[in-house]
Enzyme design. Sequence first.
Site, short mmCIF file in Angstrom:
data_model
loop_
_atom_site.label_atom_id
_atom_site.label_comp_id
_atom_site.label_asym_id
_atom_site.label_seq_id
_atom_site.Cartn_x
_atom_site.Cartn_y
_atom_site.Cartn_z
N PRO A 267 -35.01 -21.70 45.93
CG PRO A 267 -35.96 -20.39 44.52
CD PRO A 267 -36.22 -21.01 45.69
N GLY A 268 -31.76 -21.38 44.36
CA GLY A 268 -30.39 -20.38 44.48
C GLY A 268 -30.37 -19.83 43.06
NE ARG A 305 -22.83 -24.15 37.42
CZ ARG A 305 -23.11 -24.38 36.34
NH1 ARG A 305 -22.79 -23.63 35.12
NH2 ARG A 305 -23.94 -25.25 35.82
CB CYS A 346 -0.04 -23.50 37.21
SG CYS A 346 1.59 -23.89 36.57
CD GLU A 347 -4.84 -28.34 38.79
OE1 GLU A 347 -5.97 -28.99 38.20
OE2 GLU A 347 -4.75 -28.30 39.95
C1 LIG Z 1 -30.51 -28.04 50.60
C2 LIG Z 1 -30.54 -27.06 48.97
N1 LIG Z 1 -31.49 -26.16 48.70
C3 LIG Z 1 -31.21 -25.50 47.85
C4 LIG Z 1 -30.35 -25.74 47.00
C5 LIG Z 1 -30.22 -24.56 45.56
O1 LIG Z 1 -30.48 -25.50 44.48
P1 LIG Z 1 -30.50 -24.20 43.32
O2 LIG Z 1 -29.41 -23.51 43.11
O3 LIG Z 1 -30.37 -25.47 42.25
O4 LIG Z 1 -31.88 -23.95 43.20
C6 LIG Z 1 -29.49 -26.44 47.10
C7 LIG Z 1 -28.01 -26.35 46.10
O5 LIG Z 1 -27.42 -27.37 46.02
C8 LIG Z 1 -29.28 -27.29 48.15
O6 LIG Z 1 -28.26 -28.18 48.78
#
Ligand SMILES: Cc1ncc(COP(=O)(O)O)c(C=O)c1O
Length: 423
Positions: A267-268, A305, A346-347
């Site tokens: 996860p990120g 985003r 500026c958009e």
């Molecule tokens: C290969 C891969 N792994 C993990 C992630 C992490 O995704 P998230 O931030 O939704 O957990 C991404 C994000 O696009 C990704 O491309």
Amino acid sequence: MLQYRSSILHINQVSALDLVSRFGTPLYVYDAEAIDAQIAKIKRAFAALPFRPFYAMKANGNLSILRLIRQHGFGCDAVSPGEIHLARRAGFEPDEIWFTCSAVSDDDLRLVGDPRIVINVNSVSEIERCLSLDLPNPIALRVNPDVGAGHHRDVVTAGGGVKFGIDLAEIESARMLVEDARRKVVGLHAHIGSGVSDIAPLIDSARTLLDLSTAFDELRWINFGGGMGVPYKPGDAEFPIDDYGRELAAFAEPLLRSRGLTAILEPGRYVVASSGLLLSRVTTKRISGGAEWIGCDTGFNHLARPSKYGAYHHILNASAGSEASLRDHFDASKMDEELVVSGNICESGDIFTRTVGGAVITRPMEKTRVGDVIAFCEAGAYGFSMASHYNARLLPPEVLVRGGDADLIRARQTFEDLIRGME
Ligand SMILES: Cc1ncc(COP(=O)(O)O)c(C=O)c1O
């Protein structure tokens, strides 16, 4: 944790206004304890599995954040040579880094450098190039499990018509290609998208990986990817991480244990999104098209985003607000104003209050004046990491708050940064 004290927003005991007087605006602020808390949830949810958490560093690649996450025992998913470089600098060992390819060049592949970094290939063509470059690295296959999900179509990374992963019909030829070269496939991977709120597609993808795994004798890891969503809007549900862990363990654990395999999740967003705020100063207030607008000293160059995906970021008045404005306690009836919030780029598209379809809308907010500081919430993931110098605006500094202290973890840029390499 966010709270109001004497109408001023505090981030884990630290006043947003004190931070702004020390470091200026715009300013990214992260709460280290919020990251610790998310990590604790991940570890608890998947504790029944033979499990190693990884962090998708594209969400936030600040070195101090990477170091914090590494100290919690995470490995790292990197998607470019630059990310590998950062991961190594943050202290990740080569054998705890996966390089997940996406249209990589030969130069990218050569720059992986250390032979212990796993190369997670995205296509048969990349396998051919790894083999022809004679790279000794362990190989993993990124599979397209034919099911995708995500908060916006541009972040769905599996299913039909996407640029990621080896189609199921090609997996057998990919396996033979690697094994004919007397090399091993050590990992199978799928990442189906980002900001996923429902566990069903994640579970479908995981089942597909497990089914495929029986054809691979030398496998060591199954990487189920990232994608877990977080709440952004008032009323959004928490991602059901414990259910995800329970369901995954119910069918995956026996097979993983009997074959001595380790499950990876990468996860990120789930790790860092809710830890971060972008603080910005209100510079203008005006009426246009019958709506009230505020403008501030940041834009889509710093937080892409909303204009890229129509994504919702809750916006607080950090100078003069109340608990009723916080996302968890949000009470629109107690807000004094309906505002369109725009940036300084500026958009015309530089607007933070939009629908997913892109329409400009107003947001119920506390009374907001020129000079107030506003806070864009849940900005810890895909905030700074997607920022650019567009309009020759400088990148903002980043600060990490822990236990009442605030440390500068990235300095504010100067005009020298804009001309570096051009003169
Ligand atoms: C290969 C891969 N792994 C993990 C992630 C992490 O995704 P998230 O931030 O939704 O957990 C991404 C994000 O696009 C990704 O491309």
